[in-house]
Structures are given as structure tokens and as C-alpha cells.
Design a protein around this motif. Sequence first.
Motif, PDB file in Angstrom:
ATOM      1  N   THR A 141       0.766  -1.069  -0.170  1.00  0.00           N
ATOM      2  CA  THR A 141      -0.160  -0.153   0.140  1.00  0.00           C
ATOM      3  C   THR A 141       0.842   1.329  -0.037  1.00  0.00           C
ATOM      4  N   TYR A 142       0.391   2.397  -0.569  1.00  0.00           N
ATOM      5  CA  TYR A 142       1.212   3.538  -0.461  1.00  0.00           C
ATOM      6  C   TYR A 142       1.402   4.043   0.709  1.00  0.00           C
ATOM      7  N   THR A 143       0.456   3.884   1.740  1.00  0.00           N
ATOM      8  CA  THR A 143       0.766   4.432   3.247  1.00  0.00           C
ATOM      9  C   THR A 143       1.481   3.647   3.941  1.00  0.00           C
ATOM     10  N   GLY A 144       1.499   2.228   3.755  1.00  0.00           N
ATOM     11  CA  GLY A 144       2.039   1.194   4.737  1.00  0.00           C
ATOM     12  C   GLY A 144       1.198   1.262   5.948  1.00  0.00           C
ATOM     13  N   MET A 145      -0.209   1.633   5.885  1.00  0.00           N
ATOM     14  CA  MET A 145      -1.162   1.640   7.269  1.00  0.00           C
ATOM     15  C   MET A 145      -2.468   0.645   7.013  1.00  0.00           C
ATOM     16  N   GLY A 146      -2.214  -0.456   6.328  1.00  0.00           N
ATOM     17  CA  GLY A 146      -3.055  -1.292   6.183  1.00  0.00           C
ATOM     18  C   GLY A 146      -3.997  -1.172   5.150  1.00  0.00           C
ATOM     19  N   ALA A 147      -5.118  -2.236   4.826  1.00  0.00           N
ATOM     20  CA  ALA A 147      -5.954  -1.769   3.686  1.00  0.00           C
ATOM     21  C   ALA A 147      -7.285  -1.008   3.986  1.00  0.00           C
ATOM     22  N   ASP A 148      -7.594  -0.553   5.305  1.00  0.00           N
ATOM     23  CA  ASP A 148      -8.553  -0.100   5.370  1.00  0.00           C
ATOM     24  C   ASP A 148      -8.412   1.551   5.194  1.00  0.00           C
ATOM     25  N   ILE A 149      -9.341   1.962   4.093  1.00  0.00           N
ATOM     26  CA  ILE A 149      -9.214   3.680   3.797  1.00  0.00           C
ATOM     27  C   ILE A 149      -9.464   4.345   4.934  1.00  0.00           C
ATOM     28  N   ASN A 150     -10.323   4.110   5.914  1.00  0.00           N
ATOM     29  CA  ASN A 150     -10.657   4.958   6.981  1.00  0.00           C
ATOM     30  C   ASN A 150      -9.433   5.420   7.752  1.00  0.00           C
ATOM     31  N   VAL A 151      -8.544   4.308   8.057  1.00  0.00           N
ATOM     32  CA  VAL A 151      -7.267   4.692   8.502  1.00  0.00           C
ATOM     33  C   VAL A 151      -6.195   5.547   7.765  1.00  0.00           C
ATOM     34  N   HIS A 152      -6.462   5.473   6.376  1.00  0.00           N
ATOM     35  CA  HIS A 152      -5.688   6.468   5.723  1.00  0.00           C
ATOM     36  C   HIS A 152      -6.130   7.682   5.666  1.00  0.00           C
ATOM     37  N   ASP A 153      -7.446   7.990   5.553  1.00  0.00           N
ATOM     38  CA  ASP A 153      -8.011   9.293   5.929  1.00  0.00           C
ATOM     39  C   ASP A 153      -7.991   9.857   7.228  1.00  0.00           C
ATOM     40  N   GLN A 154      -7.860   9.072   8.348  1.00  0.00           N
ATOM     41  CA  GLN A 154      -7.396   9.397   9.515  1.00  0.00           C
ATOM     42  C   GLN A 154      -6.246   9.966   9.819  1.00  0.00           C
ATOM     43  N   TRP A 155      -5.286   9.337   9.390  1.00  0.00           N
ATOM     44  CA  TRP A 155      -4.010   9.719   9.375  1.00  0.00           C
ATOM     45  C   TRP A 155      -3.860  10.935   8.509  1.00  0.00           C
ATOM     46  N   ALA A 156      -4.421  11.277   7.470  1.00  0.00           N
ATOM     47  CA  ALA A 156      -4.280  12.416   6.736  1.00  0.00           C
ATOM     48  C   ALA A 156      -4.793  13.610   7.222  1.00  0.00           C
ATOM     49  N   CYS A 157      -6.092  13.285   7.994  1.00  0.00           N
ATOM     50  CA  CYS A 157      -6.502  14.403   8.572  1.00  0.00           C
ATOM     51  C   CYS A 157      -5.829  15.078   9.941  1.00  0.00           C
ATOM     52  N   GLU A 158      -5.517  13.613  10.828  1.00  0.00           N
ATOM     53  CA  GLU A 158      -4.966  14.124  12.165  1.00  0.00           C
ATOM     54  C   GLU A 158      -3.620  14.561  12.004  1.00  0.00           C
ATOM     55  N   SER A 159      -3.020  14.520  10.807  1.00  0.00           N
ATOM     56  CA  SER A 159      -1.673  14.838  10.723  1.00  0.00           C
ATOM     57  C   SER A 159      -1.401  16.296  10.363  1.00  0.00           C
ATOM     58  N   MET A 160      -2.414  16.846   9.996  1.00  0.00           N
ATOM     59  CA  MET A 160      -2.351  18.164   9.852  1.00  0.00           C
ATOM     60  C   MET A 160      -2.507  19.122  10.793  1.00  0.00           C
ATOM     61  N   GLY A 161      -2.697  18.560  12.222  1.00  0.00           N
ATOM     62  CA  GLY A 161      -2.953  18.988  13.362  1.00  0.00           C
ATOM     63  C   GLY A 161      -4.317  18.955  13.869  1.00  0.00           C
ATOM     64  N   THR A 162      -4.392  19.582  14.970  1.00  0.00           N
ATOM     65  CA  THR A 162      -6.024  19.486  15.614  1.00  0.00           C
ATOM     66  C   THR A 162      -6.698  20.460  14.767  1.00  0.00           C
ATOM     67  N   ILE A 163      -6.428  21.614  14.378  1.00  0.00           N
ATOM     68  CA  ILE A 163      -6.957  22.474  13.655  1.00  0.00           C
ATOM     69  C   ILE A 163      -5.998  22.981  12.544  1.00  0.00           C
ATOM     70  N   GLN A 164      -6.226  22.541  11.117  1.00  0.00           N
ATOM     71  CA  GLN A 164      -5.064  22.855  10.283  1.00  0.00           C
ATOM     72  C   GLN A 164      -4.971  24.439  10.039  1.00  0.00           C
ATOM     73  N   ASP A 165      -3.532  24.985   9.956  1.00  0.00           N
ATOM     74  CA  ASP A 165      -3.230  26.138   9.589  1.00  0.00           C
ATOM     75  C   ASP A 165      -3.237  26.328   8.197  1.00  0.00           C
ATOM     76  N   ARG A 166      -4.598  26.988   7.774  1.00  0.00           N
ATOM     77  CA  ARG A 166      -4.582  26.980   6.092  1.00  0.00           C
ATOM     78  C   ARG A 166      -3.618  28.325   5.784  1.00  0.00           C
ATOM     79  N   THR A 167      -3.095  29.027   6.586  1.00  0.00           N
ATOM     80  CA  THR A 167      -2.451  30.337   6.226  1.00  0.00           C
ATOM     81  C   THR A 167      -0.988  29.765   5.565  1.00  0.00           C
ATOM     82  N   GLN A 168      -0.851  28.359   5.790  1.00  0.00           N
ATOM     83  CA  GLN A 168       0.349  28.050   5.163  1.00  0.00           C
ATOM     84  C   GLN A 168       0.274  27.069   3.817  1.00  0.00           C
ATOM     85  N   GLU A 169      -1.044  26.937   3.547  1.00  0.00           N
ATOM     86  CA  GLU A 169      -1.056  25.643   2.509  1.00  0.00           C
ATOM     87  C   GLU A 169      -0.926  26.458   1.162  1.00  0.00           C
TER      88      GLU A 169
END
Length: 435
Positions: free
Chosen positions: A332-360
Motif C-alpha cells: 500500500t502507498y501508506t503502509g497503514m493497512g488496507a482500510d481506507i478509514n485509517v488512511h483518511d484518519q492519518w491524513a486528517c489528524e497529521s494536519m494538526g488539531t486545527i489545520q493552519d490554512r495560512t500555510q497551504e
Amino acid sequence: MLSAEQNDLITRTGPGTPAGRLMRQYWQPAALVDELKGNRPIKPVRLFGEDLVIFKDDQGRYGLVGRHCPHRGTDLAFGRLENGGLRCAFHGWLFDVNGKCLETPAEPDNSNLCANIKQKAYPVVEKSGILFAYLGDGEPPAFPHFDCFVAPDSHTFAFKGMIDCNWLQSLEVGIDPVHTSFLHRFFHDEDPTKGYGKMFRDNTKDADMPMTQIMREVTRPRIEVDETDYGFRIVTLRQISDASTHVRVTNLVFPNAFMIPMSREMTISQWHVPIDDTKHYWYAIFTSFGKAVDKDTMRNQRLELYQLPDYIPNRNKSNDYGFDPHEQESETYTGMGADINVHDQWACESMGTIQDRTQEHLGTSDKAIIAYRKLLRQSLEKSGKGEKPILVVDEKEAASITGPLAIDGIGPVDDWKGYYQRSEAQKREAMSWKA
């Protein structure tokens, strides 16, 4: 790129905030029906920064009330369900599902104290396995006649999961059609006959091609965003050959939901609901247009990943989401298993508790994200002026808002719009139930 003030405006949803007031004008998921099954149907919930208790009384009615008793502030989540309401365990004050005080049993017989007490309460309705609450002022809107709401119980299944970050990060991931080519990339395609209940495991419609193969091989799609009466439709086109293109139709349902095809037979309707500004739940209704949903299989699949009673994911920050570098090399591209909910969770949480969109730095592929933020800002402006925002509708208007269309298939390059319209008509003609 947003300013810090703009980012706060669209992410903060607590009581009294502009986005909080806007989102309270809609029915919002508060709990699963499954959470109130058993001998003691009562559960504390935190919703949009408010501490509440949801319960089912001895007459089968659902209620959602403030968590702290208006007498001296004790916790009603430990109350007793009896005599048509929820009774505080401290002094026996009793409240019905509307927050009306029914009894103050320690007071004198002639006391009128009870008549002057009103506990905070919000209306609750059950829809397809989810208990929706209305936290706004005035009359609540009608529910649109979406498939997930009008399908029979036998053809729907509901589940939820907690994500440890702001709600908007997950909503924006859900309407981003490009990330699937990377975040959810599988280097080997599974047998679609063994993929029941799993995202992207089916073959696409009208071709013997796994969805995973298409996402993996075509990484630069064309994206079309069309306004609708519920938000907007996203059409993602991945050209397969000179003559054919992959057509995937998904939907943003304002303000905090999306509806997408899961397989040729099922769709997913998913809401991202703030617990507060730094945590939220996703709630999903899986709707089948073919055979009845195998709810036991669907539930057991998901309970492998989530712990009850609070639906907290087993793979999370504390264990690096199960990351395996060897899997990332070859599976897998992420190395985090086959369930896409885990992938999405990592993507969302790794942005921080509230994403700083001033830096995107947004690009052309972020077309749907840009469209959503524009719609959100416009709706916040309308709401601030006291005007009715999109999808706050009465019964007559709601009856005309159906579907929405959700297709994943292979069609002609020169008639992709006609293709998805015909495919939708065929799906509805063949469906095993009628609205």
C-alpha cells in the motif's frame, strides 16, 4: 491560502460562533441507534461544544438534554430512566424529552418550583440507524428525500468513528477526488467478489477493471464542479483511452456531508460532526440498491477497527496508525493497512488539531475544496444577515431534492455526461426497492 481570521471563521463551531450558528440550522447526527440499545438507553454526548445527554424514555421517545441538572449541576448521564423521563440521581428531579420538569419530589406538595424549570433540550429523530438532532432556533428544516433516508431499513446500515482533529479537515478530504490515486493506492488488486462492504474493492461499472487499478494508473484527472440544490456535484474524469473515460460522480451535501459511490451496489452518505473544535465523529449510512445489506458483516468488519463504547479507532497516533515500512514498499502507498478509514484518519489528524490554512498552497486539483470554501463563506454571510442558507427547506421543497446521483463507471470520452445520466437511470430502474 486563508488568513488566520478566515480560518477561524470556517472551523470554529461552538455556541455563538458564525459557523456554529449556521450548522445548527441543519439536522446533525448525535448518536447511532445502536448506542441506545440494551437495558440502559442513555449516553453522554458532546456536540458542537455542548455537553448533553441523549436517551430513550420508557415510552420509546428519544430526547437530547443538557448534561447538568438545573438544580445543582450534577451529571444527568447517571440519571434514572423512569416515569416518562430522565430523573436526576441527586434529588430526583425528573425531565421529559422536551426538557420539561415533571417532578421535584423533595419539594413541598404545593410547590410550583417545577413549573418554572426548563432544561435545555433539542428535538431528535431517527433516520436509517442514526439519531439526528436539531440544535438551532425555530422550526427545524425538512429532511431531503435522499436515498439514504427513504431506503427501507433492510437496505441501510449506519456506523461512526472518532477522528482527533477539526471537522473541516475530514470534510475536505471527503470531497477531494484526487487523493484516492495516492493515499488509497493498492499495488495489487483484490478479487472483487471478496470485497463486500469495503471501499474501492469492486470493479467499476461497464468494464472489467478494479476501481483500485484505475485510481493507481490515472493520477491526473479532470474535475468538474456543478452547483446543485443541495450543494454541488463533483465529476472526476480519468481518461482510459482515446475513446473511453472513467467517470466518478460524488456530491457535497451542505454543510458537512458528502455522498459517494462505494461499489456498483452501494453508496455512502457521510457526515463530519464536531464534538468540539478539535475532535469530531464521522457518521455514515451505507445504502444498497441491490440486495439487502448484510448488517452483521458490515458491523463486524468495522468493529475490528473501532473500540466501543465510544468508537475510538484502534489505529491512531499512539501506535503510528499501524505503519509498516515493508508494507509501504510493496502493498500500500501508506503502509497503514488496507482500510481506507485509517488512511483518511492519518491524513486528517497529521494536519494538526486545527489545520493552519495560512500555510497551504492549493492547486488546480483542489477545485472542489475551493468551491466548498466559497459556498461556506457565502452561506455564513447569508446566515449572518438572517437569510435562509442552502438546503434549509420545507416539506414541499424537500420532496424534490432526491438522489443524489453517485456513479463509478467507464463511459465514452465524448459523452461522459450522457453516460452518467443513463447509468443513473439504469440503476434506478433495476433497484430492488422504490422510494
